[in-house]
Write a protein that holds these residues in place. Structure first.
Motif, mmCIF file in Angstrom:
data_model
loop_
_atom_site.group_PDB
_atom_site.id
_atom_site.type_symbol
_atom_site.label_atom_id
_atom_site.label_comp_id
_atom_site.label_asym_id
_atom_site.label_seq_id
_atom_site.Cartn_x
_atom_site.Cartn_y
_atom_site.Cartn_z
ATOM 1 N N MET A 1 31.573 23.712 47.422
ATOM 2 C CA MET A 1 31.667 23.328 46.029
ATOM 3 C C MET A 1 30.895 24.310 45.141
ATOM 4 O O MET A 1 31.361 24.662 44.079
ATOM 5 C CB MET A 1 31.132 21.922 45.841
ATOM 6 N N ALA A 2 29.717 24.726 45.581
ATOM 7 C CA ALA A 2 28.933 25.680 44.789
ATOM 8 C C ALA A 2 29.669 27.003 44.663
ATOM 9 O O ALA A 2 29.584 27.670 43.630
ATOM 10 C CB ALA A 2 27.560 25.885 45.419
ATOM 11 N N ARG A 3 30.400 27.378 45.697
ATOM 12 C CA ARG A 3 31.156 28.629 45.656
ATOM 13 C C ARG A 3 32.244 28.560 44.573
ATOM 14 O O ARG A 3 32.449 29.530 43.831
ATOM 15 C CB ARG A 3 31.776 28.882 47.028
ATOM 16 N N ASN A 4 32.920 27.420 44.475
ATOM 17 C CA ASN A 4 33.955 27.255 43.451
ATOM 18 C C ASN A 4 33.357 27.269 42.054
ATOM 19 O O ASN A 4 33.915 27.872 41.138
ATOM 20 C CB ASN A 4 34.721 25.950 43.664
ATOM 21 N N LEU A 5 32.227 26.604 41.901
ATOM 22 C CA LEU A 5 31.564 26.583 40.601
ATOM 23 C C LEU A 5 31.135 27.985 40.190
ATOM 24 O O LEU A 5 31.317 28.395 39.044
ATOM 25 C CB LEU A 5 30.361 25.643 40.625
ATOM 26 N N ALA A 6 30.579 28.740 41.130
ATOM 27 C CA ALA A 6 30.169 30.111 40.834
ATOM 28 C C ALA A 6 31.365 30.951 40.406
ATOM 29 O O ALA A 6 31.273 31.746 39.465
ATOM 30 C CB ALA A 6 29.487 30.733 42.046
ATOM 31 N N ALA A 7 32.495 30.771 41.060
ATOM 32 C CA ALA A 7 33.699 31.518 40.696
ATOM 33 C C ALA A 7 34.160 31.160 39.284
ATOM 34 O O ALA A 7 34.539 32.047 38.504
ATOM 35 C CB ALA A 7 34.809 31.243 41.700
ATOM 36 N N ASP B 1 32.422 34.220 32.099
ATOM 37 C CA ASP B 1 31.556 35.292 31.620
ATOM 38 C C ASP B 1 32.346 36.555 31.289
ATOM 39 O O ASP B 1 31.936 37.661 31.592
ATOM 40 C CB ASP B 1 30.481 35.588 32.683
ATOM 41 N N ASP B 2 33.457 36.382 30.629
ATOM 42 C CA ASP B 2 34.312 37.499 30.237
ATOM 43 C C ASP B 2 33.868 37.994 28.859
ATOM 44 O O ASP B 2 33.804 37.214 27.909
ATOM 45 C CB ASP B 2 35.771 37.026 30.181
ATOM 46 N N PRO B 3 33.523 39.265 28.725
ATOM 47 C CA PRO B 3 33.066 39.776 27.424
ATOM 48 C C PRO B 3 34.127 39.644 26.330
ATOM 49 O O PRO B 3 33.795 39.572 25.148
ATOM 50 C CB PRO B 3 32.730 41.240 27.687
ATOM 51 N N ARG B 4 35.382 39.568 26.719
ATOM 52 C CA ARG B 4 36.435 39.383 25.710
ATOM 53 C C ARG B 4 36.320 38.024 25.034
ATOM 54 O O ARG B 4 36.629 37.894 23.847
ATOM 55 C CB ARG B 4 37.816 39.519 26.351
ATOM 56 N N ARG B 5 35.845 37.028 25.772
ATOM 57 C CA ARG B 5 35.648 35.693 25.197
ATOM 58 C C ARG B 5 34.583 35.744 24.107
ATOM 59 O O ARG B 5 34.768 35.194 23.026
ATOM 60 C CB ARG B 5 35.250 34.709 26.295
ATOM 61 N N ASP B 6 33.468 36.419 24.392
ATOM 62 C CA ASP B 6 32.406 36.546 23.397
ATOM 63 C C ASP B 6 32.906 37.282 22.156
ATOM 64 O O ASP B 6 32.613 36.888 21.027
ATOM 65 C CB ASP B 6 31.207 37.291 23.976
ATOM 66 N N ARG B 7 33.640 38.342 22.375
ATOM 67 C CA ARG B 7 34.179 39.121 21.250
ATOM 68 C C ARG B 7 35.121 38.274 20.404
ATOM 69 O O ARG B 7 35.061 38.291 19.178
ATOM 70 C CB ARG B 7 34.908 40.359 21.795
ATOM 71 N N TYR B 8 35.973 37.507 21.057
ATOM 72 C CA TYR B 8 36.910 36.634 20.342
ATOM 73 C C TYR B 8 36.151 35.621 19.493
ATOM 74 O O TYR B 8 36.481 35.403 18.323
ATOM 75 C CB TYR B 8 37.829 35.916 21.334
ATOM 76 N N LEU C 1 23.422 29.915 42.157
ATOM 77 C CA LEU C 1 24.386 29.314 43.093
ATOM 78 C C LEU C 1 24.597 30.207 44.305
ATOM 79 O O LEU C 1 24.680 29.726 45.436
ATOM 80 C CB LEU C 1 25.706 29.041 42.373
ATOM 81 N N ARG C 2 24.703 31.488 44.083
ATOM 82 C CA ARG C 2 24.918 32.413 45.196
ATOM 83 C C ARG C 2 23.698 32.452 46.125
ATOM 84 O O ARG C 2 23.830 32.508 47.333
ATOM 85 C CB ARG C 2 25.223 33.801 44.678
ATOM 86 N N THR C 3 22.495 32.422 45.551
ATOM 87 C CA THR C 3 21.276 32.426 46.352
ATOM 88 C C THR C 3 21.174 31.149 47.176
ATOM 89 O O THR C 3 20.786 31.185 48.349
ATOM 90 C CB THR C 3 20.043 32.563 45.437
ATOM 91 N N ARG C 4 21.556 30.045 46.592
ATOM 92 C CA ARG C 4 21.498 28.761 47.292
ATOM 93 C C ARG C 4 22.442 28.728 48.489
ATOM 94 O O ARG C 4 22.188 28.072 49.483
ATOM 95 C CB ARG C 4 21.830 27.641 46.332
ATOM 96 N N GLN C 5 23.539 29.462 48.417
ATOM 97 C CA GLN C 5 24.528 29.472 49.499
ATOM 98 C C GLN C 5 24.011 30.210 50.733
ATOM 99 O O GLN C 5 24.506 30.006 51.820
ATOM 100 C CB GLN C 5 25.817 30.131 49.038
#
Length: 52
Positions: free
Chosen positions: A1-7, A13-20, A47-51
């Protein structure tokens, strides 16, 4: 589950979203929103460290 959340957080975290959102604020006369990038980076790393 943590892997899916991290994905999902990495996708958000797409820079295009921030720009928009910044451009949307300019067009509508709103204050520029803060970028969630630092929080998203931290959450993904946690999350990645916890895995391990």
């Amino acid at each position: 589950m943590a892997r899916n959340l991290a994905a999902h957080l990495e996708i958000m975290d797409d820079p295009r979203r921030d720009r928009y959102l910044r451009l949307l604020a300019v067009v509508n006369g709103w204050p520029a929103p803060e970028s969630p990038a630092p929080v998203l980076h931290w959450a993904v790393e946690a999350l990645r460290t916890r895995q391990l």
